[in-house]
Design an enzyme around this catalytic site. Structure first.
Site, PDB file in Angstrom:
ATOM      1  N   LYS A  76     -15.636  -8.336   4.007  1.00 15.38           N
ATOM      2  CA  LYS A  76     -14.450  -8.586   4.823  1.00 15.38           C
ATOM      3  C   LYS A  76     -14.767  -8.337   6.290  1.00 15.38           C
ATOM      4  CE  LYS A  76     -11.196  -7.074   1.235  1.00 15.38           C
ATOM      5  NZ  LYS A  76     -10.108  -6.144   0.918  1.00 15.38           N
ATOM      6  N   ARG A 105      -1.302  -6.239  -8.160  1.00 18.39           N
ATOM      7  CA  ARG A 105      -0.243  -7.162  -7.788  1.00 18.39           C
ATOM      8  C   ARG A 105      -0.071  -8.256  -8.831  1.00 18.39           C
ATOM      9  NH1 ARG A 105      -3.077  -7.738  -2.189  1.00 18.39           N
ATOM     10  NH2 ARG A 105      -4.389  -8.833  -3.630  1.00 18.39           N
ATOM     11  N   HIS A 163       0.838  -1.206   0.000  1.00 17.76           N
ATOM     12  CA  HIS A 163       0.000   0.000   0.000  1.00 17.76           C
ATOM     13  C   HIS A 163       0.869   1.251   0.000  1.00 17.76           C
ATOM     14  CE1 HIS A 163      -3.167  -2.568   2.226  1.00 17.76           C
ATOM     15  NE2 HIS A 163      -3.656  -2.335   1.017  1.00 17.76           N
TER      16      HIS A 163
END
Length: 169
Positions: free
Chosen positions: A43, A93, A19
């Site tokens: 989440k 990513r 991040h």
């Protein structure tokens, strides 16, 4: 003078070196970077929104440029509009990230075509890092210092200890 504002949204639970890489690089692309710390109904966070805000503020305090850290609980495009953002910064990513992010960018473009989405590839050494995995490693007693700053490592260790105490009570 027109100020270019970008939004970098995420749950940041916890904020990782990945991040931070995207934040540092994203801050160079805009005059004002708004880091939007959000909830995600899919989440279950380890840290409260207030704790995550404090963590992100602490971790970004030494980055050059105008950086604002705020919470939001709305559609990303509504949040970006409220912040007068012209772009959304997203970190990638892997290919799996791209597929999801590409779909989200397309939907967001349909919601508000005035706001662009910019993808930044995470540094190669940071690509495997995911907050979910950091938490999992910590919960099983693994070392997470490679993935987060020392201060975040301490925050996570404290929380894991608290979780362990509640579980044994």
């Amino acid at each position: 003078m027109i100020t270019r504002t970008g939004v970098y949204p995420g749950t940041f639970d916890p904020i990782t070196r990945g991040h931070m890489d995207i934040i540092r690089r994203g801050a160079k692309l805009v005059d004002r970077l708004v880091i939007g710390v959000t909830t995600n109904p899919s989440k279950s966070p380890m840290f409260t929104i207030e704790e995550r805000l404090a963590m992100v503020k602490r971790e970004t305090a030494d980055i050059d440029g105008e950086i604002l850290v705020v919470s939001f609980d709305s559609l990303l495009m509504d949040f970006a509009e409220r912040e007068h953002a012209g772009l959304i910064i997203r970190g990638l990513r892997a290919v799996a990230d791209f597929e999801y992010e590409y779909q989200m960018a397309g939907m967001n473009q349909q919601l508000n075509s005035r706001i662009e989405t910019v993808f930044l590839m995470a540094d190669v050494s940071l690509q495997p890092i995911a907050s979910r995995l950091v938490k999992e490693i910590a919960l099983y007693g693994g070392k997470i210092g490679k993935f987060v700053s020392p201060a975040v490592e301490a925050d996570v260790s404290r929380r894991v200890y608290e979780i362990g105490r509640k579980g044994s009570a």
